[in-house]
Scaffold this motif. Structure first.
Motif, PDB file in Angstrom:
ATOM      1  N   VAL A   4     -12.570 -30.419   9.275  1.00 25.05           N
ATOM      2  CA  VAL A   4     -11.501 -31.399   9.121  1.00 25.05           C
ATOM      3  C   VAL A   4     -10.384 -31.039  10.088  1.00 25.05           C
ATOM      4  O   VAL A   4     -10.054 -29.861  10.260  1.00 25.05           O
ATOM      5  CB  VAL A   4     -10.964 -31.467   7.672  1.00 25.05           C
ATOM      6  N   VAL A   5      -9.808 -32.060  10.713  1.00 25.88           N
ATOM      7  CA  VAL A   5      -8.763 -31.867  11.708  1.00 25.88           C
ATOM      8  C   VAL A   5      -7.592 -32.783  11.385  1.00 25.88           C
ATOM      9  O   VAL A   5      -7.757 -34.008  11.328  1.00 25.88           O
ATOM     10  CB  VAL A   5      -9.275 -32.154  13.126  1.00 25.88           C
ATOM     11  N   GLU A   6      -6.417 -32.167  11.207  1.00 21.97           N
ATOM     12  CA  GLU A   6      -5.215 -32.916  10.884  1.00 21.97           C
ATOM     13  C   GLU A   6      -4.435 -33.283  12.149  1.00 21.97           C
ATOM     14  O   GLU A   6      -4.497 -32.564  13.159  1.00 21.97           O
ATOM     15  CB  GLU A   6      -4.275 -32.098   9.977  1.00 21.97           C
ATOM     16  N   GLY A  26     -18.960 -34.309   9.608  1.00 24.89           N
ATOM     17  CA  GLY A  26     -20.020 -33.832   8.738  1.00 24.89           C
ATOM     18  C   GLY A  26     -20.718 -35.019   8.121  1.00 24.89           C
ATOM     19  O   GLY A  26     -20.538 -36.156   8.554  1.00 24.89           O
ATOM     20  N   TYR A  27     -21.497 -34.749   7.076  1.00 29.11           N
ATOM     21  CA  TYR A  27     -22.255 -35.812   6.437  1.00 29.11           C
ATOM     22  C   TYR A  27     -21.626 -36.234   5.111  1.00 29.11           C
ATOM     23  O   TYR A  27     -21.029 -35.436   4.416  1.00 29.11           O
ATOM     24  CB  TYR A  27     -23.694 -35.346   6.192  1.00 29.11           C
ATOM     25  N   ASN A  28     -21.825 -37.476   4.802  1.00 22.29           N
ATOM     26  CA  ASN A  28     -21.492 -38.002   3.478  1.00 22.29           C
ATOM     27  C   ASN A  28     -20.018 -37.846   3.116  1.00 22.29           C
ATOM     28  O   ASN A  28     -19.674 -37.415   1.998  1.00 22.29           O
ATOM     29  CB  ASN A  28     -22.343 -37.343   2.405  1.00 22.29           C
ATOM     30  N   ILE A  69      -1.622 -41.314  -0.528  1.00 26.84           N
ATOM     31  CA  ILE A  69      -2.862 -40.861   0.090  1.00 26.84           C
ATOM     32  C   ILE A  69      -3.855 -42.011   0.059  1.00 26.84           C
ATOM     33  O   ILE A  69      -3.906 -42.791  -0.897  1.00 26.84           O
ATOM     34  CB  ILE A  69      -3.428 -39.618  -0.629  1.00 26.84           C
ATOM     35  N   SER A  70      -4.644 -42.115   1.126  1.00 29.78           N
ATOM     36  CA  SER A  70      -5.676 -43.148   1.190  1.00 29.78           C
ATOM     37  C   SER A  70      -6.832 -42.619   2.031  1.00 29.78           C
ATOM     38  O   SER A  70      -6.707 -41.598   2.710  1.00 29.78           O
ATOM     39  CB  SER A  70      -5.112 -44.443   1.790  1.00 29.78           C
ATOM     40  N   ARG A  71      -7.937 -43.331   1.964  1.00 29.40           N
ATOM     41  CA  ARG A  71      -9.099 -42.928   2.749  1.00 29.40           C
ATOM     42  C   ARG A  71      -9.784 -44.156   3.313  1.00 29.40           C
ATOM     43  O   ARG A  71      -9.785 -45.223   2.698  1.00 29.40           O
ATOM     44  CB  ARG A  71     -10.061 -42.108   1.900  1.00 29.40           C
ATOM     45  N   ASP A  72     -10.374 -43.969   4.493  1.00 33.07           N
ATOM     46  CA  ASP A  72     -11.176 -44.994   5.136  1.00 33.07           C
ATOM     47  C   ASP A  72     -12.562 -44.392   5.341  1.00 33.07           C
ATOM     48  O   ASP A  72     -12.768 -43.620   6.286  1.00 33.07           O
ATOM     49  CB  ASP A  72     -10.542 -45.406   6.462  1.00 33.07           C
ATOM     50  N   ASN A  73     -13.481 -44.722   4.467  1.00 29.88           N
ATOM     51  CA  ASN A  73     -14.809 -44.111   4.534  1.00 29.88           C
ATOM     52  C   ASN A  73     -15.550 -44.504   5.807  1.00 29.88           C
ATOM     53  O   ASN A  73     -16.370 -43.724   6.315  1.00 29.88           O
ATOM     54  CB  ASN A  73     -15.626 -44.497   3.304  1.00 29.88           C
ATOM     55  N   ALA A  74     -15.285 -45.678   6.339  1.00 27.82           N
ATOM     56  CA  ALA A  74     -15.946 -46.107   7.577  1.00 27.82           C
ATOM     57  C   ALA A  74     -15.524 -45.245   8.765  1.00 27.82           C
ATOM     58  O   ALA A  74     -16.294 -45.076   9.716  1.00 27.82           O
ATOM     59  CB  ALA A  74     -15.637 -47.568   7.854  1.00 27.82           C
ATOM     60  N   LYS A  75     -14.309 -44.701   8.697  1.00 25.47           N
ATOM     61  CA  LYS A  75     -13.801 -43.867   9.780  1.00 25.47           C
ATOM     62  C   LYS A  75     -13.807 -42.383   9.425  1.00 25.47           C
ATOM     63  O   LYS A  75     -13.336 -41.563  10.223  1.00 25.47           O
ATOM     64  CB  LYS A  75     -12.374 -44.294  10.138  1.00 25.47           C
ATOM     65  N   SER A  76     -14.284 -42.040   8.230  1.00 22.10           N
ATOM     66  CA  SER A  76     -14.301 -40.646   7.770  1.00 22.10           C
ATOM     67  C   SER A  76     -12.911 -40.009   7.921  1.00 22.10           C
ATOM     68  O   SER A  76     -12.771 -38.861   8.373  1.00 22.10           O
ATOM     69  CB  SER A  76     -15.340 -39.818   8.545  1.00 22.10           C
ATOM     70  N   THR A  77     -11.919 -40.747   7.537  1.00 22.02           N
ATOM     71  CA  THR A  77     -10.534 -40.325   7.739  1.00 22.02           C
ATOM     72  C   THR A  77      -9.731 -40.484   6.455  1.00 22.02           C
ATOM     73  O   THR A  77      -9.895 -41.487   5.741  1.00 22.02           O
ATOM     74  CB  THR A  77      -9.877 -41.121   8.870  1.00 22.02           C
ATOM     75  N   SER A  99     -16.493 -30.667  -1.608  1.00 23.74           N
ATOM     76  CA  SER A  99     -17.799 -31.274  -1.824  1.00 23.74           C
ATOM     77  C   SER A  99     -18.070 -31.445  -3.310  1.00 23.74           C
ATOM     78  O   SER A  99     -17.362 -30.893  -4.160  1.00 23.74           O
ATOM     79  CB  SER A  99     -18.884 -30.413  -1.191  1.00 23.74           C
ATOM     80  N   ASP A 100     -19.133 -32.153  -3.632  1.00 21.34           N
ATOM     81  CA  ASP A 100     -19.446 -32.372  -5.043  1.00 21.34           C
ATOM     82  C   ASP A 100     -19.957 -31.110  -5.737  1.00 21.34           C
ATOM     83  O   ASP A 100     -20.028 -31.066  -6.965  1.00 21.34           O
ATOM     84  CB  ASP A 100     -20.430 -33.529  -5.205  1.00 21.34           C
ATOM     85  N   ASN A 101     -20.286 -30.068  -4.964  1.00 23.17           N
ATOM     86  CA  ASN A 101     -20.649 -28.788  -5.583  1.00 23.17           C
ATOM     87  C   ASN A 101     -19.498 -27.791  -5.533  1.00 23.17           C
ATOM     88  O   ASN A 101     -19.683 -26.599  -5.780  1.00 23.17           O
ATOM     89  CB  ASN A 101     -21.890 -28.182  -4.935  1.00 23.17           C
TER      90      ASN A 101
END
Length: 116
Positions: A4-6, A26-28, A69-77, A99-101
């Motif tokens: 991740v890069v800020e 990364g993935y997912n 805070i918000s997220r754009d899953n299409a941009k992984s951002t 991650s989910d684990n």
């Protein structure tokens, strides 16, 4: 491997606004919970905001109503919109991907300075 890069930090006057971005590699991405943290001078790292994979958001009282805070899953951002900034918001802002684990990945941080 996750990275991740800020970006988006800078110098702003009290009452001003900034928008931080966190780009995930990364993935997912959509399965990750994302969070923002900050560390001010002489302080421990503190939680600022988080967003679940489903889009639920949470904030501490210190930023509630000012930060979004918000997220754009299409941009992984992931974004952090910061309004009505105060000098006590000054610090190095970090992005975290969980991650989910339960595995955490941290960025290197972006500096936010609120000063007149």
């Amino acid at each position: 491997q996750v990275d991740v890069v800020e970006s988006g930090g800078g110098l702003v006057q009290p009452g001003g606004s900034l928008r931080l971005s966190c780009v995930f590699s990364g993935y997912n991405f959509r399965l990750y919970a994302m969070g923002w943290y900050r560390q001010g001078p002489g302080n421990q790292r503190e939680w600022v905001a988080d967003i679940t994979s489903g889009g639920s958001t949470h904030y501490p009282d210190s930023v509630k109503g000012r930060f979004t805070i918000s997220r754009d899953n299409a941009k992984s951002t992931t974004y952090l919109q910061m309004n009505s900034l105060k000098p006590e918001d000054t610090g190095l802002y970090y992005c975290k991907a969980k991650s989910d684990n339960g595995r955490n990945s941290w960025g290197q941080g972006t500096q936010v300075t609120v000063s007149s």
